[in-house]
Design a protein around this motif. Structure first.
Motif, PDB file in Angstrom:
ATOM      1  N   PHE A   9       0.831  -1.197   0.000  1.00  0.00           N
ATOM      2  CA  PHE A   9       0.000   0.000   0.000  1.00  0.00           C
ATOM      3  C   PHE A   9       0.869   1.252   0.000  1.00  0.00           C
ATOM      4  CE2 PHE A   9      -2.337   3.392   2.156  1.00  0.00           C
ATOM      5  CZ  PHE A   9      -3.563   3.358   1.508  1.00  0.00           C
ATOM      6  N   GLU A 143      -3.774   1.415   5.332  1.00  0.00           N
ATOM      7  CA  GLU A 143      -4.682   0.319   5.016  1.00  0.00           C
ATOM      8  C   GLU A 143      -5.865   0.235   5.992  1.00  0.00           C
ATOM      9  OE1 GLU A 143      -1.378   0.115   5.551  1.00  0.00           O
ATOM     10  OE2 GLU A 143      -0.475  -1.560   4.437  1.00  0.00           O
ATOM     11  N   PRO A 230      -4.048  -0.181  -4.351  1.00  0.00           N
ATOM     12  CA  PRO A 230      -2.912  -0.055  -3.424  1.00  0.00           C
ATOM     13  C   PRO A 230      -1.840   0.926  -3.874  1.00  0.00           C
ATOM     14  CG  PRO A 230      -3.515  -2.358  -3.735  1.00  0.00           C
ATOM     15  CD  PRO A 230      -4.314  -1.578  -4.721  1.00  0.00           C
TER      16      PRO A 230
END
Length: 368
Positions: A9, A143, A230
């Motif tokens: 990410f 995230e 991501p």
């Protein structure tokens, strides 16, 4: 990184917003340009500026307007206005609609690229009708925060679809749906509502299992109607039809931003199951705003009632930072004639040419 593995990410901002807007390019009678659009699209690719970027799409007679990362939906509106202006100045006649109302089945003209060629091989005969979407990205710093946004936005994807629904016609006839685009998109592989996920690890496991099963190159070949990106640090909401009004496009971007912000600050205590969410969505595909759905508290209630509450919640979280003004356009949508009804009325009173002219006129109305 291994083939098909979800990449790490990359932080994407603190609830920033950006838009990808797909527009069809039509002739003076409102018909898709087909191969005639190729040199036009090549020229429009140069129309980008600090306001954003114009790119081509899998359909030869379609462009995508890409805004930069924006703090507010007001900034999104300013970017889209400049990009639409550049498209018109480049000699194009754009139309914002989820499905071209009269394009014949099998009439889509497709372009080639390594990515598109792989998609076309997998889709076979499914890419036969031009469609266009309003896709909204919300940026997240990590995230965990993204997954909070994912849960909250997932619940309200049917509402977002209903507010943007505006493609009742396909192949010159009334489909009976509020958004025929949804029915077309659902025929594509790995294009579904986003599943119930509890964590980033759940997302990674689910996506990598799908790409492995499909022997797909990477995570971008999973086309959930909302999906994490991501490498951009965003959630990409893909459920909405393209809308002619600039104000409505900005308002819907603000609503996505507001729902995400509230989900981060005050997560819903319950989750809708995949099956219930799918039923909610199917009712919206058929009836638009004029239906009932299961709300996040598991109660069945009119979607317009849900819309009013979600709009108020979004105002409450966006207003302290001066980000709520574009939501006025969403309130206007709720008070106006629903887009599918408007299109049917225009066809009933003036025929399909009147509808095509109206869609183009509203798309190029840069004050709208």
């Amino acid at each position: 990184m291994e083939h098909g593995q979800v990449p790490p990410f990359v932080p994407g901002g603190d609830l920033t917003v950006g838009v990808e807007e797909e527009l069809m390019l039509v002739d003076g009678a409102g018909a898709m340009l087909g191969l005639e659009a190729v040199p036009l699209v090549d020229g429009l690719r140069e129309a980008g500026s600090p306001a954003g970027v114009v790119t081509g799409e899998v359909y030869a007679d379609q462009v995508e307007l890409n805004t930069p990362v924006c703090r507010s939906a007001e900034d999104v509106r300013a970017s889209l206005r400049q990009l639409r202006t550049a498209v018109v100045a480049g000699g194009a006649r754009p139309m914002a609609v989820g499905v071209h109302p009269t394009a014949p089945f099998g009439g889509a003209v497709l372009v080639s690229s390594p990515r598109y060629d792989r998609i076309l091989d997998e889709y076979a005969g499914l890419l036969r009708t031009p469609t266009a979407a309003l896709q909204v990205h919300v940026g997240f710093p990590d995230e965990r925060t993204l997954m909070r946004g994912y849960r909250g936005l997932r619940h309200h994807l049917p509402l977002l679809r209903a507010l943007a629904a505006g493609s009742p016609y396909w192949h010159g006839i009334d489909s009976g749906q509020a958004t025929a685009r949804a029915a077309i998109i659902r025929s594509y592989p790995r294009t579904t509502l986003p599943p119930l996920l509890r964590s980033w690890d759940d997302y990674v496991a689910r996506t990598e299992a799908m790409t492995a099963a499909a022997e797909a190159p990477d995570h971008t070949y999973v086309w959930w109607e909302m999906r994490p990106r991501p490498l951009l640090g965003t959630l990409e909401v893909r459920v909405m039809d393209a809308v002619p009004s600039l104000a409505a496009a900005a308002g819907l971007a603000a609503l996505v931003q507001g729902i995400a912000r509230r989900a981060v600050e005050s997560p819903d205590p319950l989750d809708l199951s995949d099956d219930v969410l799918a039923v909610n969505d199917q009712r919206v595909v058929r009836h638009g705003l004029e239906t009932r759905v299961v709300d996040v508290d598991q109660g069945l209630r009119p979607l317009r009632e849900v819309a009013s509450r979600v709009l108020a919640e979004s105002r409450a979280v966006l207003a302290p930072d001066g980000l709520a003004a574009p939501l006025d356009a969403v309130e206007a949508l709720l008070g106006a004639e629903p887009e599918p009804d408007r299109q049917r009325r225009l066809v009933d009173t003036g025929g399909v040419p009147t509808l095509l002219d109206d869609l183009v006129a509203r798309t190029v109305d840069l004050a709208g």
